[in-house]
Enzyme design. Sequence first.
Site, PDB file in Angstrom:
ATOM      1  CE  LYS A   1     -14.453 -10.039  29.536  1.00  0.00           C
ATOM      2  NZ  LYS A   1     -15.071 -10.943  30.540  1.00  0.00           N
TER       3      LYS A   1
ATOM      4  CB  THR B   1     -25.278  -0.328  22.338  1.00  0.00           C
ATOM      5  OG1 THR B   1     -23.886  -0.459  22.035  1.00  0.00           O
ATOM      6  CG2 THR B   1     -26.073  -0.333  21.048  1.00  0.00           C
TER       7      THR B   1
ATOM      8  CD  GLU C   1     -32.348   3.464  29.681  1.00  0.00           C
ATOM      9  OE1 GLU C   1     -32.330   2.313  30.121  1.00  0.00           O
ATOM     10  OE2 GLU C   1     -31.647   3.840  28.725  1.00  0.00           O
TER      11      GLU C   1
ATOM     12  NE  ARG D   1     -25.513   1.561  32.315  1.00  0.00           N
ATOM     13  CZ  ARG D   1     -25.654   0.321  31.852  1.00  0.00           C
ATOM     14  NH1 ARG D   1     -25.923   0.123  30.571  1.00  0.00           N
ATOM     15  NH2 ARG D   1     -25.518  -0.706  32.659  1.00  0.00           N
TER      16      ARG D   1
ATOM     17  CG  HIS E   1     -31.088  -0.483  28.134  1.00  0.00           C
ATOM     18  ND1 HIS E   1     -30.752   0.439  29.088  1.00  0.00           N
ATOM     19  CD2 HIS E   1     -30.010  -1.302  28.029  1.00  0.00           C
ATOM     20  CE1 HIS E   1     -29.532   0.194  29.549  1.00  0.00           C
ATOM     21  NE2 HIS E   1     -29.063  -0.863  28.913  1.00  0.00           N
ATOM     22  CD  GLN E   2     -34.651  -4.243  20.930  1.00  0.00           C
ATOM     23  OE1 GLN E   2     -35.667  -3.570  20.998  1.00  0.00           O
ATOM     24  NE2 GLN E   2     -34.487  -5.208  20.025  1.00  0.00           N
ATOM     25  CB  ALA E   3     -27.966  -3.822  22.966  1.00  0.00           C
ATOM     26  CG  PHE E   4     -29.800  -7.092  27.811  1.00  0.00           C
ATOM     27  CD1 PHE E   4     -30.284  -8.201  28.494  1.00  0.00           C
ATOM     28  CD2 PHE E   4     -30.627  -5.980  27.706  1.00  0.00           C
ATOM     29  CE1 PHE E   4     -31.554  -8.194  29.069  1.00  0.00           C
ATOM     30  CE2 PHE E   4     -31.886  -5.966  28.274  1.00  0.00           C
ATOM     31  CZ  PHE E   4     -32.359  -7.073  28.960  1.00  0.00           C
TER      32      PHE E   4
ATOM     33  CG  ASP F   1     -30.336  -0.741  23.127  1.00  0.00           C
ATOM     34  OD1 ASP F   1     -31.488  -1.002  22.738  1.00  0.00           O
ATOM     35  OD2 ASP F   1     -29.760  -1.379  24.029  1.00  0.00           O
TER      36      ASP F   1
END
Length: 332
Positions: free
Chosen positions: A156, A235, A266, A237, A298-301, A261
């Site tokens: 998606k 973006t 991390e 894992r 890890h802020q893409a979401f 990201d």
Amino acid sequence: MAFTIAFFGTQPYDETSFNERNKPFGFEFKFFKGHLNKNNVILTQGVDAVCIFVNDTADAEVIRIMAGNKVKLLALRCAGFNNVDLAAAAKYNIPVVRVPAYSPYAVAEHTVALMLSLNRKIPRAVWRTRDGNFSLNGLLGFDMHGKTAGIIGTGKIAKILIQILRGFGMNILAYDIYPDHNFARQHQVVYTTLDELYKASDIISLHCPLTEDTKYLINDYSISKMKDGVMLINTGRGQLIHTTALIEGLKSKKIGYAGLDVYEEESEYFYEDKSDRIIDDDILARLLSFNNVIVTSHQAFFTKEALENIADTTLNNIKDFINNKPLTNEVK
């Protein structure tokens, strides 16, 4: 008694969004800032469900202890599940549910933001102008129009990204073990082999899940097949990329830009304020030293809509479990 859920790895925004969306459900929450692991799994005593995020650890030992504590359900408030021992969960009859698509738009848009920031050197330009330096030397970018993007994994998120990049006039190569040929025809996407994708792409973006087959997909060998000066975006894992190989590729100029990201180690840093400490992870510190690398935490979401969707889907997953309804988001 209310159904009790223990949340691990929580931040203030998690508490806010889940408390706001909990009003119709009436669950009882316990929030813990620490990441779930064998040292704090004792905190799962007396709760019905455990809710975790990407940097929590639900390995066989943790799951065994949770089962002994009579935990009935493990709810992931994320899409990935590589941090869960699914075999152990099945052994102890603890269903695992997840949030498969909290906001594919958020991640796709952040991916494009990384591409544009690297290409047009936005961070460096901002630092300069704030210091009164309005020179353009060293800020040269390239037209994305007419260039080729290689997209690995076409779920998606990737499909939304592809539509954005097609709007830029980019050519799209894609690789997926389950290709969507109808989508490809509609959006002029060419499915190809990984080798051909590496060879022909100006920008490569990773959107595949982390599995045994995809761990360290990007390594010395795959990097050697890429175009000189390629832009690499992750973006997905962190362990999709072997970071030492990435650094060598940056040093040799084989990789011209990297937008990350995620990072394979991390969990000790991301989502935490470490600004008053020295970064003792030498590999992360080396990455941060490159002026052609952008690392985000890890802020893409991380959009308002995504947080609402995460909370709603997680709470509905738990409600379905309580009501013995089919678990549409169960991970088998």
